[in-house]
Design an enzyme around this catalytic site. Structure first.
Site, PDB file in Angstrom:
ATOM      1  N   CYS A   1      68.526  15.555  79.539  1.00 52.00           N
ATOM      2  CA  CYS A   1      69.212  16.681  78.907  1.00 52.00           C
ATOM      3  C   CYS A   1      68.180  17.768  78.626  1.00 52.00           C
ATOM      4  O   CYS A   1      67.208  17.538  77.898  1.00 52.00           O
ATOM      5  CB  CYS A   1      69.865  16.207  77.601  1.00 52.00           C
ATOM      6  SG  CYS A   1      70.633  17.550  76.672  1.00 52.00           S
TER       7      CYS A   1
ATOM      8  N   TYR B   1      75.903  19.786  73.445  1.00 46.86           N
ATOM      9  CA  TYR B   1      74.682  19.771  72.640  1.00 46.86           C
ATOM     10  C   TYR B   1      74.086  21.186  72.550  1.00 46.86           C
ATOM     11  O   TYR B   1      73.353  21.490  71.630  1.00 46.86           O
ATOM     12  CB  TYR B   1      73.632  18.844  73.271  1.00 46.86           C
ATOM     13  CG  TYR B   1      73.748  17.371  72.910  1.00 46.86           C
ATOM     14  CD1 TYR B   1      74.863  16.862  72.244  1.00 46.86           C
ATOM     15  CD2 TYR B   1      72.725  16.489  73.248  1.00 46.86           C
ATOM     16  CE1 TYR B   1      74.951  15.515  71.942  1.00 46.86           C
ATOM     17  CE2 TYR B   1      72.798  15.132  72.936  1.00 46.86           C
ATOM     18  CZ  TYR B   1      73.913  14.651  72.282  1.00 46.86           C
ATOM     19  OH  TYR B   1      73.984  13.316  71.980  1.00 46.86           O
ATOM     20  N   GLY B   2      74.419  22.004  73.547  1.00 46.31           N
ATOM     21  CA  GLY B   2      73.786  23.319  73.674  1.00 46.31           C
ATOM     22  C   GLY B   2      74.074  24.298  72.556  1.00 46.31           C
ATOM     23  O   GLY B   2      73.508  25.381  72.499  1.00 46.31           O
TER      24      GLY B   2
ATOM     25  N   CYS C   1      69.738  23.072  83.011  1.00 44.67           N
ATOM     26  CA  CYS C   1      70.683  22.164  82.350  1.00 44.67           C
ATOM     27  C   CYS C   1      71.095  21.158  83.413  1.00 44.67           C
ATOM     28  O   CYS C   1      71.383  21.535  84.562  1.00 44.67           O
ATOM     29  CB  CYS C   1      71.892  22.955  81.858  1.00 44.67           C
ATOM     30  SG  CYS C   1      73.283  21.931  81.347  1.00 44.67           S
ATOM     31  N   THR C   2      71.128  19.878  83.038  1.00 45.71           N
ATOM     32  CA  THR C   2      71.381  18.845  84.046  1.00 45.71           C
ATOM     33  C   THR C   2      72.832  18.843  84.559  1.00 45.71           C
ATOM     34  O   THR C   2      73.133  18.165  85.539  1.00 45.71           O
ATOM     35  CB  THR C   2      71.027  17.453  83.492  1.00 45.71           C
ATOM     36  OG1 THR C   2      71.683  17.275  82.232  1.00 45.71           O
ATOM     37  CG2 THR C   2      69.533  17.311  83.327  1.00 45.71           C
ATOM     38  N   HIS C   3      73.708  19.586  83.889  1.00 50.60           N
ATOM     39  CA  HIS C   3      75.070  19.721  84.419  1.00 50.60           C
ATOM     40  C   HIS C   3      75.119  20.631  85.650  1.00 50.60           C
ATOM     41  O   HIS C   3      75.999  20.503  86.483  1.00 50.60           O
ATOM     42  CB  HIS C   3      75.996  20.328  83.356  1.00 50.60           C
ATOM     43  CG  HIS C   3      76.500  19.349  82.343  1.00 50.60           C
ATOM     44  ND1 HIS C   3      75.703  18.863  81.335  1.00 50.60           N
ATOM     45  CD2 HIS C   3      77.719  18.771  82.175  1.00 50.60           C
ATOM     46  CE1 HIS C   3      76.420  18.034  80.588  1.00 50.60           C
ATOM     47  NE2 HIS C   3      77.639  17.966  81.075  1.00 50.60           N
TER      48      HIS C   3
ATOM     49  N   ASP D   1      72.275  11.789  78.204  1.00 47.77           N
ATOM     50  CA  ASP D   1      72.619  13.213  78.153  1.00 47.77           C
ATOM     51  C   ASP D   1      73.795  13.357  77.189  1.00 47.77           C
ATOM     52  O   ASP D   1      74.362  12.367  76.723  1.00 47.77           O
ATOM     53  CB  ASP D   1      73.003  13.701  79.561  1.00 47.77           C
ATOM     54  CG  ASP D   1      73.376  15.183  79.572  1.00 47.77           C
ATOM     55  OD1 ASP D   1      72.729  15.963  78.863  1.00 47.77           O
ATOM     56  OD2 ASP D   1      74.327  15.564  80.292  1.00 47.77           O
TER      57      ASP D   1
END
Ligand code: DGL
Length: 238
Positions: free
Chosen positions: A69, A38-39, A170-172, A7
């Site tokens: 990600c 990255y977004g 989003c993986t966050h 990620d």
């Protein structure tokens, strides 16, 4: 079996945690904390950065790569997967398949700007509402901003319309799931991209190695907070 998971930062650890609770394997995690977020990056930039991660995994001889990600999965997955012979898993396709099976009528996805701009969710799920939340990743990674103000800014429409199926695109975002649930004071079903099922996994001893392109005290504290309560992580090379 050796599995690479990557990620832009610590968000993919939510995917890693879910994987290690299901499959015993040798995991190698890479978080590109130097280049986060990255977004907000162009496809060209994303491809350049992630190709380096793929080469790292090739050197480490992993058998499988999990793109943990949402931004990478929704924007450059096809191009990236052509650059290696190692099998790759796209977590966005996985969650879309799951949502299609449930077919909920009242659903929204929250994700990074780049993921929302790709319209991967809108193109695959009927009537889904897409909301881009660019301030959430900087809040999680660098403690920038106030979470209540951020949630109010992005989620007031969801709250007003009482949308009760929310895709954490989003993986966050699973890291602030409780804050989201608290802000939306009604019951919500979350679709979390970390909850993936893999096929043909050959289990081995559980071993976890983690690599980050940048680390500071705050990040180490955050990483430890995410993984500390996980009893299955006993061998950690950071
Ligand atoms: N965890 C990444 C995702 O799933 C965050 C992207 C970012 O760095 O902005 O999209």
């Amino acid at each position: 079996m050796k599995i690479g998971v990557f990620d832009s930062g610590i968000g993919g650890l939510t995917v890693l945690k879910s994987l290690i609770s299901k499959y015993k394997a040798n995991y190698i995690y890479f978080g590109d904390t130097l280049n986060i977020p990255y977004g907000e990056k162009s496809k060209e930039e994303l491809l350049k950065l992630t190709e380096k991660i793929i080469r790292f995994f090739e050197k480490e001889k992993v058998d499988l790569i999990i793109v943990a990600c949402g931004t990478v999965s929704s924007n450059i997955y096809d191009e990236l997967s052509k650059k290696t012979n190692i099998k790759m898993i796209n977590i966005v396709y996985n969650i879309i398949d799951l949502i299609k099976k449930d077919n909920p009528s009242n659903i929204a996805v929250i994700a990074t700007k780049k993921t929302i701009d790709s319209h991967i969710f809108k193109n695959n799920i009927n009537n889904i509402i897409e909301i881009s939340c660019p301030k959430i990743v900087p809040y999680i990674e660098k403690n920038i901003g106030n979470i209540n103000d951020i949630l109010k800014e992005y989620l007031s429409f969801i709250k007003e319309k009482h949308i009760n199926n929310i895709v954490l695109g989003c993986t966050h975002y699973p890291l602030i799931k409780e804050d989201i649930q608290k802000y939306l004071d009604y019951e919500v079903k979350f679709y979390d991209m970390g909850k993936i099922l893999l096929e043909n996994i050959k289990e081995s001893n559980l071993k976890i190695e983690m690599y980050f392109s940048y680390l500071d005290e705050n990040l180490i504290k955050n990483i430890n907070n995410i993984i500390k309560e996980d009893k299955s992580i006993d061998k950690l090379i950071l």
